[in-house]
Design an enzyme around this catalytic site. Structure first.
Site, PDB file in Angstrom:
ATOM      1  N   LYS A   1       2.773  -3.608   5.772  1.00  0.00           N
ATOM      2  CA  LYS A   1       2.795  -3.429   4.319  1.00  0.00           C
ATOM      3  C   LYS A   1       4.205  -3.133   3.813  1.00  0.00           C
ATOM      4  O   LYS A   1       4.554  -3.482   2.687  1.00  0.00           O
ATOM      5  CB  LYS A   1       1.831  -2.319   3.922  1.00  0.00           C
TER       6      LYS A   1
ATOM      7  N   SER B   1       0.862  -1.182   0.000  1.00  0.00           N
ATOM      8  CA  SER B   1       0.000   0.000   0.000  1.00  0.00           C
ATOM      9  C   SER B   1       0.897   1.230   0.000  1.00  0.00           C
ATOM     10  O   SER B   1       2.106   1.143   0.282  1.00  0.00           O
ATOM     11  CB  SER B   1      -0.926   0.039   1.224  1.00  0.00           C
TER      12      SER B   1
ATOM     13  N   TYR C   1       0.023  -1.311  10.756  1.00  0.00           N
ATOM     14  CA  TYR C   1      -0.361  -1.632   9.371  1.00  0.00           C
ATOM     15  C   TYR C   1       0.728  -1.190   8.403  1.00  0.00           C
ATOM     16  O   TYR C   1       1.094  -1.923   7.472  1.00  0.00           O
ATOM     17  CB  TYR C   1      -1.681  -0.952   9.042  1.00  0.00           C
TER      18      TYR C   1
END
Length: 250
Positions: free
Chosen positions: A158, A140, A154
């Site tokens: 990623k 992402s 997160y």
């Protein structure tokens, strides 16, 4: 793009970008294996694409490693994936690092990184034997820089997907198996759009002010680069990260 039919395994197929990608692969003529934990959504998507191509469904939670091993072991012969798209993961919980703990990070890694490794290690041996393969992992924009929509755990997960992608690409390049990642910025999937609408107007304006194109991306725009990396034409592209973010990261 070359229209040689292949077998594509789409992990996290039932929603968002991966559902639209599955439709695009079906229109291209690829045979589909759709894997998702949402049985109802999986059945609906399978019924739709079955009008265009052969399709099998695997209703399993890929974070359940043993069940995933059992399900993927059923894929042999023409159903052995030559294309693997790892689209599972995500986290729309906005939280400062002071509110996180080790369990939060462990959970994020389990949802966003471990499934990528699981799918790769189970599918790549057949690709190596066949001398052909395309692997596309979803990182992402957060994994490339920072996130307006999530949290540090997160982002770390990623970023780990990027590192995993590059190492596996290096190892598999001699076998004509390419491994790449796509780092999407804010894409207006149903999940993101719902979280977006919950945010105050002033926050939305602030986020959009940081995106040069001034808007969220569409699902169709998100699919295009993934579809290319799944193609035969991508044979000289490996270990890369394609940024699809409207100029958020330049």
């Amino acid at each position: 793009m070359t229209a040689t039919p292949r077998t594509a395994l789409v992990v996290g197929a039932a929603g968002g970008i991966c559902a639209e990608l599955s439709r695009a692969l079906a229109r291209r003529g690829d045979r589909l294996v759709l894997l998702d934990s949402d049985g109802a959504a999986l059945k609906e998507l399978a019924g739709e694409v079955a009008e265009l191509t052969e399709v099998r469904t695997l209703n399993v939670d890929i974070t359940d490693v043993r069940s995933t091993e059992e399900q993927l072991a059923t894929l042999s012969g023409g159903w052995a994936p030559q294309i693997l798209v790892n689209g599972v993961g995500g986290d729309t919980r906005v939280a400062p690092v002071t509110d996180l703990d080790e369990a939060f990070l462990t959970e994020s890694l389990a949802r966003n990184v471990v499934p990528v490794l699981t799918a790769i290690r189970l599918c790549v041996p057949a690709m190596r034997r066949a001398g052909y393969g395309r692997v596309v992992n979803f990182s992402s924009a957060g994994g490339r820089t920072y996130s307006h929509f999530s949290n540090a755990a997160y982002v770390a997960a990623k970023a780990a997907v990027v590192g995993l992608t590059k190492q596996v690409a290096y190892e598999l390049a001699p076998f004509r198996v390419t491994v790449n990642a796509v780092a999407h910025g804010p894409i207006a999937t149903e999940r993101i759009a719902t979280a977006w609408e919950r945010r105050p107007a002033a926050e939305r304006e602030q986020v959009l002010s940081k995106i040069p194109v001034g808007r969220l991306g569409t699902v169709a725009e998100a699919v295009g680069s993934v579809l290319y990396l799944c193609s035969e034409e991508a044979g000289y592209t490996t270990g890369t990260v394609i940024d699809v973010n409207g100029g958020l990261l330049i």
